[in-house]
Design a protein around this motif. Sequence first.
Motif, PDB file in Angstrom:
ATOM      1  N   ASN A 177      30.708  47.155  63.050  1.00  0.00           N
ATOM      2  CA  ASN A 177      30.402  47.371  61.633  1.00  0.00           C
ATOM      3  C   ASN A 177      29.336  46.424  61.100  1.00  0.00           C
ATOM      4  N   GLU A 178      29.309  45.172  61.570  1.00  0.00           N
ATOM      5  CA  GLU A 178      28.297  44.228  61.078  1.00  0.00           C
ATOM      6  C   GLU A 178      26.886  44.657  61.486  1.00  0.00           C
ATOM      7  N   ILE A 179      26.728  45.064  62.729  1.00  0.00           N
ATOM      8  CA  ILE A 179      25.413  45.495  63.210  1.00  0.00           C
ATOM      9  C   ILE A 179      25.006  46.800  62.537  1.00  0.00           C
ATOM     10  N   ILE A 180      25.946  47.685  62.365  1.00  0.00           N
ATOM     11  CA  ILE A 180      25.647  48.953  61.690  1.00  0.00           C
ATOM     12  C   ILE A 180      25.193  48.682  60.259  1.00  0.00           C
ATOM     13  N   LYS A 181      25.825  47.729  59.573  1.00  0.00           N
ATOM     14  CA  LYS A 181      25.417  47.394  58.204  1.00  0.00           C
ATOM     15  C   LYS A 181      23.992  46.845  58.172  1.00  0.00           C
ATOM     16  N   GLU A 211      38.818  49.927  53.207  1.00  0.00           N
ATOM     17  CA  GLU A 211      38.434  48.738  53.971  1.00  0.00           C
ATOM     18  C   GLU A 211      37.016  48.848  54.539  1.00  0.00           C
ATOM     19  N   GLY A 212      36.377  49.997  54.342  1.00  0.00           N
ATOM     20  CA  GLY A 212      35.016  50.187  54.831  1.00  0.00           C
ATOM     21  C   GLY A 212      34.926  50.647  56.267  1.00  0.00           C
ATOM     22  N   THR A 213      36.035  51.111  56.809  1.00  0.00           N
ATOM     23  CA  THR A 213      36.024  51.618  58.182  1.00  0.00           C
ATOM     24  C   THR A 213      36.278  53.120  58.183  1.00  0.00           C
ATOM     25  N   LEU A 214      35.959  53.737  59.293  1.00  0.00           N
ATOM     26  CA  LEU A 214      36.131  55.177  59.437  1.00  0.00           C
ATOM     27  C   LEU A 214      37.588  55.578  59.227  1.00  0.00           C
ATOM     28  N   ARG A 215      37.791  56.573  58.384  1.00  0.00           N
ATOM     29  CA  ARG A 215      39.147  57.073  58.134  1.00  0.00           C
ATOM     30  C   ARG A 215      39.692  57.705  59.410  1.00  0.00           C
ATOM     31  N   GLU A 216      40.856  57.257  59.829  1.00  0.00           N
ATOM     32  CA  GLU A 216      41.453  57.697  61.092  1.00  0.00           C
ATOM     33  C   GLU A 216      41.583  59.205  61.204  1.00  0.00           C
ATOM     34  N   GLU A 217      41.950  59.848  60.122  1.00  0.00           N
ATOM     35  CA  GLU A 217      42.204  61.293  60.180  1.00  0.00           C
ATOM     36  C   GLU A 217      40.931  62.116  60.360  1.00  0.00           C
ATOM     37  N   LEU A 218      39.767  61.478  60.245  1.00  0.00           N
ATOM     38  CA  LEU A 218      38.502  62.205  60.378  1.00  0.00           C
ATOM     39  C   LEU A 218      37.902  62.100  61.776  1.00  0.00           C
ATOM     40  N   SER A 219      38.581  61.399  62.666  1.00  0.00           N
ATOM     41  CA  SER A 219      38.064  61.184  64.008  1.00  0.00           C
ATOM     42  C   SER A 219      39.155  61.442  65.037  1.00  0.00           C
ATOM     43  N   TRP A 220      38.788  62.009  66.132  1.00  0.00           N
ATOM     44  CA  TRP A 220      39.769  62.267  67.188  1.00  0.00           C
ATOM     45  C   TRP A 220      39.895  61.105  68.161  1.00  0.00           C
TER      46      TRP A 220
END
Length: 77
Positions: free
Chosen positions: A9-13, A41-50
């Motif tokens: 996440n830091e590098i992506i930001k 929390e600024g992270t990918l929502r679990e339900e949107l990813s497999w």
Amino acid sequence: ERTDEVYNNEIIKVFDDGLKELCEQEQITYVNVSAAVINDEGTLREELSWDGIHLGTEGLTRIVNYIMLATVEEQEN
């Protein structure tokens, strides 16, 4: 949540901030599509990813809808 040295996440930001700055310099509309798929929390929502990394159908649909809404609003301004 990934702790990879290259993809985290830091590098992506840092990358996103640079892309946003470049868009501003070139007068190109920047659309922060991550806003459509992240949690409080600024992270990918679990339900949107497999698998915690790649988006599933619902996540991709959210991004497409977000882009369409953002670009329509930009055209109206």
